[in-house]
Write an enzyme that holds these catalytic residues in place. Sequence first.
Site, PDB file in Angstrom:
ATOM      1  N   HIS A 184       0.800  -1.215   0.000  1.00  0.00           N
ATOM      2  CA  HIS A 184       0.000   0.000   0.000  1.00  0.00           C
ATOM      3  C   HIS A 184       0.840   1.276   0.000  1.00  0.00           C
ATOM      4  CE1 HIS A 184      -3.315  -2.798   0.042  1.00  0.00           C
ATOM      5  NE2 HIS A 184      -3.866  -1.836  -0.659  1.00  0.00           N
ATOM      6  N   CYS A 482      -7.846  -3.828 -13.355  1.00  0.00           N
ATOM      7  CA  CYS A 482      -7.864  -2.749 -12.357  1.00  0.00           C
ATOM      8  C   CYS A 482      -6.700  -2.844 -11.374  1.00  0.00           C
ATOM      9  CB  CYS A 482      -9.189  -2.731 -11.594  1.00  0.00           C
ATOM     10  SG  CYS A 482      -9.446  -4.183 -10.583  1.00  0.00           S
TER      11      CYS A 482
HETATM   12  C1  PEP Z   1      -5.633  -6.371  -7.187  1.00  0.00           C
HETATM   13  O1  PEP Z   1      -5.431  -7.313  -6.435  1.00  0.00           O
HETATM   14  O2  PEP Z   1      -5.036  -6.217  -8.270  1.00  0.00           O
HETATM   15  C2  PEP Z   1      -6.625  -5.330  -6.847  1.00  0.00           C
HETATM   16  C3  PEP Z   1      -6.971  -4.421  -7.729  1.00  0.00           C
HETATM   17  O3  PEP Z   1      -7.115  -5.314  -5.575  1.00  0.00           O
HETATM   18  P1  PEP Z   1      -6.285  -4.815  -4.276  1.00  0.00           P
HETATM   19  O4  PEP Z   1      -5.017  -4.181  -4.751  1.00  0.00           O
HETATM   20  O5  PEP Z   1      -7.172  -3.880  -3.560  1.00  0.00           O
HETATM   21  O6  PEP Z   1      -6.072  -6.106  -3.549  1.00  0.00           O
END
Ligand code: PEP
Length: 549
Positions: A184, A482
Site C-alpha cells: 500500500h 484494475c
Molecule cells: C488487485 O489485487 O489487483 C486489486 C486491484 O485489488 P487490491 O489491490 O485492492 O487487492
Amino acid sequence: MRELRGIGVGRSVAFGPVLRMPDLLSEPADTPRATDAETERSSVTAALASVAKELSERGAQAGGEAQAVLEAQAMMAQDPGLIDDVNARIDSGSTGERAVFEAFAAFQDMLTGMGGYMAERAADLGDVSQRIIAHLRGVPAPGVPTSDKPFVLVAHDLAPADTAMLDLAKVVALITRDGGPTSHTAILARAKAITAVVGVSAADELTDGTEVLVDAASGTVIVSPDSSQVAAAETRTAELQAIKAAPITDGALADGEKVPLLANLGSPKDAAAAVELGAEGVGLFRTEFLFLDAKTAPTVEQQLADYAAVLDAFPGKKVVVRCLDAGADKPLSFLNDAEEENPALGLRGLRALRANEQILRDQLTALARAQEATEAELWVMAPMVADVEETEYFVTLAKELGIRVAGVMAEIPSLALMADQVAGASDFVSIGTNDLTQYTMAADRMLGTVASYQDPWHPAVLRLVRMLGDAGRASGTPVGVCGEAAADPLLAVVLVGLGATSLSMTPAALADVRAELARHTRPQAEALAAAALAAPTAEAARLAAQSST
Ligand code: PEP
Ligand code: MG
C-alpha cells in the site's frame, strides 16, 4: 557513483539529498530510577511541553486536515490526566521514559477499547509517546522528518498515515527498503504521483545528505550522480510534464479503437479529482477502505451515503464497486479472524463475505438503493473469486437483491484457468493483477524480500490474462484490468493486446497511459503482447515489449 536497485513506482525521476526516517525506538527498560523523582519529573515536563509546541508549529505550517491531526496530538501531550499518571509512576520508582511509555500505553488501550473514533486516535497517541521518549533520549523522533529544503525520504517502510501526511513540496522522492510494487506504500505513492523506488535492499547504506537520483522508470537509485545524469533526468521530467499538460481525450488506440480509462478510488472524496484528470468512470471502488477502523459491520444506511456520493460524481458513466475485500493487507475486524497464520491464503475476500452472508446482503442492498437513487451505471463485483461455482453464488445473490450488472474479480489463478466457464456466468470480469501476480508467483505482495517476484510483466501472469481475454472475447463478456499493471503505460498496451477491454488505475496515471495507448494500433498492441508472452522472465518480457515498439 554507485547504483542501488529496487522496484520503481511510475516513470518519473527526481534528484535531491537523502533524509532518513528514524527507526522506531526500543521499549524503555523497566529498571529502577537512578535520579530523584523531582529531577525526573521536571525533565519529563520539559519534554512534554516541547513536543506539544513542536506539534502545533508543524500543524500551523501544514494547514488543512493535517493541522487538525497535529493539534489534537499536541493536546494529548498536555493532557492533565496523562501527566498525573506519568508523575504518579515516577513517584513510585519508574524512570521518566518508562513512566511515559506505560501511561500512554494504558491510555491507548483504553481508547482502543472504546472503539469507533476514539480507537482511531489510539495510534496517534502512540506516535506522541514515541516523540516524548525520543526527546528524553536526545535522539531524532520517529516518523517523517521535516526540513526547510526539498529532500529524498529514505525509510524501511511507511505507515499509510505517514504517506498521507507527506509534504509534497518537500519530499521529492521516496525510497523504501521494504515493500513491493503493490504494497500500500507503493499504491499511495503512485496515487500522489511521488517518484518512488521500493524494495531497495541496500537502502540502509544511504546516509543523510548524500545526493541521489531516484529513477522510478528503471527502478534504480544512483548515488552521487554526475552532471550529465542530472541533466538527462531534467529533460525527462520536462517531457513527462508535457504529457500531463496534453488535452484530455477518451482513451483510444492509434487506430481509434476505444479503451475506456477508468479510476481506482478508495473514498468518495477522491472522485472530483478523478473527473478532473479525465477518468471516464470508475473501474474499482475499494469499499473496504471506508471501514478499516470499524469494529462492527456498517449498516445499510451508513453505507448508502458513501456509495451515492461516488455514483453522483459520474452521472451516465460506469462505476464498478467492489464488495468488501477484507483480509491480509486490508483486515476488517468484523470480517477477519486475526489468528490466521497465512492470511493471504485465508478466509478473505468473497470467502469471508460468504461466511458472513448478512454483511454481504447488507452491502448489496445499500448498493442497489444507491443505484436507484443516482444516474450512474452501477456495476458490482466480488473480490477473490475462485471458480464458476463462486461466480454463480455471487451473481445470483447480487441480482436477487436488485443489482443490475454483477461480475467477479480475477485475482486467483484458478479463476483464470476456468475462464471459459466463468465468462459465461458473469456480466463482466475485472482482473486484479496485484493479487493475480502474488498468487501466480507465490510471493507475498507485502514482503520486500520477494518483491522482485511481484512483477505483473511475468509471462506466467500475462498468459493467465490472455486466457481471460480470450474467454471474454469468445462470450462477449467485458474483461477490464484494475490492478497496478494498468497504470504502467507500456504494460497497459500489452494488456489491451491480450484482450483487456478497459483499464482502471490511480487517476494520477491516466495521462501517461492515455498518451502511450495513442501511439499503438491494435495489430501493434497484439505484436507487443506476443513478444512479452514468449519471453522467459518479467525483465525479458519488458525488454521484448520495449524493443518491439
Ligand atoms: C488487485 O489485487 O489487483 C486489486 C486491484 O485489488 P487490491 O489491490 O485492492 O487487492
Ligand atoms: Mg486484490
